[in-house]
Write a protein that holds these residues in place. Structure first.
Motif, PDB file in Angstrom:
ATOM      1  N   LEU A   1     -47.349  48.981  43.746  1.00 26.62           N
ATOM      2  CA  LEU A   1     -47.342  48.216  45.016  1.00 26.62           C
ATOM      3  C   LEU A   1     -47.719  46.876  45.207  1.00 26.62           C
ATOM      4  O   LEU A   1     -48.605  46.402  44.583  1.00 26.62           O
ATOM      5  CB  LEU A   1     -48.099  49.162  45.892  1.00 26.62           C
ATOM      6  CG  LEU A   1     -47.570  50.585  46.537  1.00 26.62           C
ATOM      7  CD1 LEU A   1     -48.751  51.238  47.093  1.00 26.62           C
ATOM      8  CD2 LEU A   1     -46.384  50.351  47.399  1.00 26.62           C
ATOM      9  N   LEU A   2     -47.006  46.042  45.769  1.00 29.70           N
ATOM     10  CA  LEU A   2     -47.447  44.648  46.258  1.00 29.70           C
ATOM     11  C   LEU A   2     -47.722  44.762  47.809  1.00 29.70           C
ATOM     12  O   LEU A   2     -47.071  45.350  48.448  1.00 29.70           O
ATOM     13  CB  LEU A   2     -45.967  43.640  46.061  1.00 29.70           C
ATOM     14  CG  LEU A   2     -46.411  42.226  46.417  1.00 29.70           C
ATOM     15  CD1 LEU A   2     -47.301  41.625  45.369  1.00 29.70           C
ATOM     16  CD2 LEU A   2     -45.019  41.521  46.483  1.00 29.70           C
ATOM     17  N   TYR A   3     -48.811  43.962  48.020  1.00 23.95           N
ATOM     18  CA  TYR A   3     -49.203  43.767  49.405  1.00 23.95           C
ATOM     19  C   TYR A   3     -49.187  42.657  49.972  1.00 23.95           C
ATOM     20  O   TYR A   3     -49.319  41.769  49.401  1.00 23.95           O
ATOM     21  CB  TYR A   3     -50.769  44.544  49.673  1.00 23.95           C
ATOM     22  CG  TYR A   3     -50.835  45.904  49.296  1.00 23.95           C
ATOM     23  CD1 TYR A   3     -51.336  45.997  47.911  1.00 23.95           C
ATOM     24  CD2 TYR A   3     -50.458  47.032  49.982  1.00 23.95           C
ATOM     25  CE1 TYR A   3     -51.761  47.553  47.742  1.00 23.95           C
ATOM     26  CE2 TYR A   3     -50.592  48.377  49.601  1.00 23.95           C
ATOM     27  CZ  TYR A   3     -51.223  48.569  48.570  1.00 23.95           C
ATOM     28  OH  TYR A   3     -51.338  49.856  48.001  1.00 23.95           O
ATOM     29  N   LEU A   4     -49.301  42.442  51.189  1.00 21.78           N
ATOM     30  CA  LEU A   4     -49.678  41.309  52.053  1.00 21.78           C
ATOM     31  C   LEU A   4     -50.158  41.440  53.347  1.00 21.78           C
ATOM     32  O   LEU A   4     -49.867  42.021  54.116  1.00 21.78           O
ATOM     33  CB  LEU A   4     -48.011  40.384  52.568  1.00 21.78           C
ATOM     34  CG  LEU A   4     -48.400  39.122  52.954  1.00 21.78           C
ATOM     35  CD1 LEU A   4     -48.830  37.853  51.911  1.00 21.78           C
ATOM     36  CD2 LEU A   4     -47.118  38.586  53.615  1.00 21.78           C
ATOM     37  N   GLN A   5     -51.533  41.213  53.271  1.00 27.24           N
ATOM     38  CA  GLN A   5     -52.449  41.231  54.315  1.00 27.24           C
ATOM     39  C   GLN A   5     -52.482  40.228  55.172  1.00 27.24           C
ATOM     40  O   GLN A   5     -52.411  39.102  54.819  1.00 27.24           O
ATOM     41  CB  GLN A   5     -54.007  41.448  53.767  1.00 27.24           C
ATOM     42  CG  GLN A   5     -55.023  41.780  54.770  1.00 27.24           C
ATOM     43  CD  GLN A   5     -54.846  42.808  55.636  1.00 27.24           C
ATOM     44  OE1 GLN A   5     -54.521  43.972  55.176  1.00 27.24           O
ATOM     45  NE2 GLN A   5     -54.968  42.953  57.042  1.00 27.24           N
TER      46      GLN A   5
ATOM     47  N   GLY B   1     -47.788  37.626  37.088  1.00 31.16           N
ATOM     48  CA  GLY B   1     -47.639  38.727  36.784  1.00 31.16           C
ATOM     49  C   GLY B   1     -48.856  39.429  36.215  1.00 31.16           C
ATOM     50  O   GLY B   1     -48.810  40.903  36.268  1.00 31.16           O
ATOM     51  N   ASP B   2     -49.840  38.648  35.669  1.00 29.50           N
ATOM     52  CA  ASP B   2     -51.097  39.288  35.534  1.00 29.50           C
ATOM     53  C   ASP B   2     -52.025  39.364  36.530  1.00 29.50           C
ATOM     54  O   ASP B   2     -53.135  39.718  36.459  1.00 29.50           O
ATOM     55  CB  ASP B   2     -51.768  38.512  34.280  1.00 29.50           C
ATOM     56  CG  ASP B   2     -51.938  37.198  34.916  1.00 29.50           C
ATOM     57  OD1 ASP B   2     -52.207  36.321  33.802  1.00 29.50           O
ATOM     58  OD2 ASP B   2     -51.747  36.688  35.856  1.00 29.50           O
ATOM     59  N   GLY B   3     -51.706  38.892  37.711  1.00 29.61           N
ATOM     60  CA  GLY B   3     -52.534  39.108  39.006  1.00 29.61           C
ATOM     61  C   GLY B   3     -53.576  38.250  39.135  1.00 29.61           C
ATOM     62  O   GLY B   3     -54.328  37.866  40.034  1.00 29.61           O
ATOM     63  N   ASP B   4     -53.621  37.069  38.194  1.00 31.63           N
ATOM     64  CA  ASP B   4     -54.507  36.109  38.105  1.00 31.63           C
ATOM     65  C   ASP B   4     -54.296  34.785  38.966  1.00 31.63           C
ATOM     66  O   ASP B   4     -55.319  34.267  39.351  1.00 31.63           O
ATOM     67  CB  ASP B   4     -54.886  35.760  36.771  1.00 31.63           C
ATOM     68  CG  ASP B   4     -55.707  36.960  35.900  1.00 31.63           C
ATOM     69  OD1 ASP B   4     -55.710  36.433  34.661  1.00 31.63           O
ATOM     70  OD2 ASP B   4     -56.056  37.680  36.329  1.00 31.63           O
ATOM     71  N   SER B   5     -52.970  34.693  39.227  1.00 29.87           N
ATOM     72  CA  SER B   5     -52.807  33.669  39.898  1.00 29.87           C
ATOM     73  C   SER B   5     -52.216  33.708  41.379  1.00 29.87           C
ATOM     74  O   SER B   5     -51.117  34.671  41.315  1.00 29.87           O
ATOM     75  CB  SER B   5     -52.098  32.582  39.255  1.00 29.87           C
ATOM     76  OG  SER B   5     -52.661  32.081  38.177  1.00 29.87           O
TER      77      SER B   5
ATOM     78  N   ARG C   1     -51.774  43.366  44.770  1.00 32.09           N
ATOM     79  CA  ARG C   1     -51.323  44.430  43.988  1.00 32.09           C
ATOM     80  C   ARG C   1     -51.951  45.501  43.595  1.00 32.09           C
ATOM     81  O   ARG C   1     -53.311  45.322  43.403  1.00 32.09           O
ATOM     82  CB  ARG C   1     -50.198  43.817  43.052  1.00 32.09           C
ATOM     83  CG  ARG C   1     -51.154  43.240  41.939  1.00 32.09           C
ATOM     84  CD  ARG C   1     -50.486  42.398  40.733  1.00 32.09           C
ATOM     85  NE  ARG C   1     -51.181  42.314  39.690  1.00 32.09           N
ATOM     86  CZ  ARG C   1     -50.737  42.319  38.360  1.00 32.09           C
ATOM     87  NH1 ARG C   1     -49.295  42.594  38.220  1.00 32.09           N
ATOM     88  NH2 ARG C   1     -51.450  42.126  37.556  1.00 32.09           N
ATOM     89  N   ASP C   2     -51.520  46.672  43.516  1.00 33.47           N
ATOM     90  CA  ASP C   2     -51.931  47.745  42.994  1.00 33.47           C
ATOM     91  C   ASP C   2     -51.056  48.374  41.896  1.00 33.47           C
ATOM     92  O   ASP C   2     -49.925  48.882  41.962  1.00 33.47           O
ATOM     93  CB  ASP C   2     -51.911  49.020  44.051  1.00 33.47           C
ATOM     94  CG  ASP C   2     -52.756  50.288  43.446  1.00 33.47           C
ATOM     95  OD1 ASP C   2     -52.430  50.486  42.300  1.00 33.47           O
ATOM     96  OD2 ASP C   2     -53.407  50.908  44.403  1.00 33.47           O
ATOM     97  N   VAL C   3     -51.619  48.036  40.522  1.00 33.79           N
ATOM     98  CA  VAL C   3     -50.525  48.226  39.235  1.00 33.79           C
ATOM     99  C   VAL C   3     -50.444  49.721  39.255  1.00 33.79           C
ATOM    100  O   VAL C   3     -49.333  49.934  38.932  1.00 33.79           O
ATOM    101  CB  VAL C   3     -51.430  47.644  38.269  1.00 33.79           C
ATOM    102  CG1 VAL C   3     -50.747  48.012  36.885  1.00 33.79           C
ATOM    103  CG2 VAL C   3     -51.624  46.161  38.410  1.00 33.79           C
TER     104      VAL C   3
ATOM    105  N   ARG D   1     -50.581  44.786  57.575  1.00 25.48           N
ATOM    106  CA  ARG D   1     -50.558  44.803  55.971  1.00 25.48           C
ATOM    107  C   ARG D   1     -49.211  45.388  55.553  1.00 25.48           C
ATOM    108  O   ARG D   1     -49.116  46.354  55.931  1.00 25.48           O
ATOM    109  CB  ARG D   1     -51.732  45.627  55.614  1.00 25.48           C
ATOM    110  CG  ARG D   1     -51.649  45.480  53.826  1.00 25.48           C
ATOM    111  CD  ARG D   1     -52.787  46.352  53.157  1.00 25.48           C
ATOM    112  NE  ARG D   1     -52.462  47.634  53.134  1.00 25.48           N
ATOM    113  CZ  ARG D   1     -53.033  48.393  52.240  1.00 25.48           C
ATOM    114  NH1 ARG D   1     -53.904  47.974  51.513  1.00 25.48           N
ATOM    115  NH2 ARG D   1     -52.641  49.764  52.130  1.00 25.48           N
ATOM    116  N   LEU D   2     -48.361  44.461  54.938  1.00 24.88           N
ATOM    117  CA  LEU D   2     -47.162  44.770  54.457  1.00 24.88           C
ATOM    118  C   LEU D   2     -47.198  45.535  53.097  1.00 24.88           C
ATOM    119  O   LEU D   2     -47.973  45.016  52.340  1.00 24.88           O
ATOM    120  CB  LEU D   2     -46.143  43.605  54.480  1.00 24.88           C
ATOM    121  CG  LEU D   2     -46.143  42.854  55.788  1.00 24.88           C
ATOM    122  CD1 LEU D   2     -44.877  41.692  55.438  1.00 24.88           C
ATOM    123  CD2 LEU D   2     -45.426  43.930  57.069  1.00 24.88           C
ATOM    124  N   SER D   3     -46.601  46.226  52.905  1.00 18.08           N
ATOM    125  CA  SER D   3     -46.484  46.895  51.536  1.00 18.08           C
ATOM    126  C   SER D   3     -45.001  46.891  50.950  1.00 18.08           C
ATOM    127  O   SER D   3     -44.086  46.699  51.800  1.00 18.08           O
ATOM    128  CB  SER D   3     -46.747  48.436  51.653  1.00 18.08           C
ATOM    129  OG  SER D   3     -47.999  48.680  51.960  1.00 18.08           O
TER     130      SER D   3
END
Length: 127
Positions: free
Chosen positions: A80-84, A55-59, A74-76, A19-21
């Motif tokens: 943080l932005l993640y890539l699992q 930006g709204d995390g929906d797409s 993401r964790d608002v 998992r990248l952060s």
């Protein structure tokens, strides 16, 4: 303008997970609703798109090569932005970069739409 710092890379066997952060500092790209993405660059190859989130995390949109194996999120609150990354393959070996578009909230596959980049984190997948 803000900075992005990636972490979480490393060496993993094929079939494994990482998992990248990506932590934003100086400017809260995630909580501000900016479009963000992950790209990667393997030795001798051009940088390529991996995943993006609006930006709204929906797409969310993924490259065909990682669809079904990678998840961008993401964790608002933590900015943080993640890539699992699951079921990793040797061809996933690359330096992975997170990027932010400080001007827009749209997702994008195009690296030229992003104006803030991290320094990258190495992911190596052994066979």
């Amino acid at each position: 303008q803000g900075r992005l710092v990636e972490s979480g890379g490393g060496l993993v066997q094929a079939g494994g997970s990482l998992r990248l952060s990506c932590l934003a500092s100086g400017r809260t790209f995630v909580s501000n609703g900016n479009g963000m993405g992950w790209f990667r660059q393997a030795p001798g190859k051009e940088r390529e798109f991996v995943a993006t989130i609006s930006g709204d995390g929906d797409s969310t949109v993924y490259a065909d090569s990682v669809k079904g194996r990678f998840t961008i999120s993401r964790d608002v609150e933590k900015n943080l932005l993640y890539l699992q990354m699951n079921n990793l393959k040797p061809q996933d070996t690359a330096v992975y970069y997170c990027a932010a578009d400080s001007r827009r909230s749209d997702w994008s596959r195009k690296d030229y739409n992003y104006d803030v980049w991290g320094q990258g984190t190495q992911v190596t997948v052994s066979s």
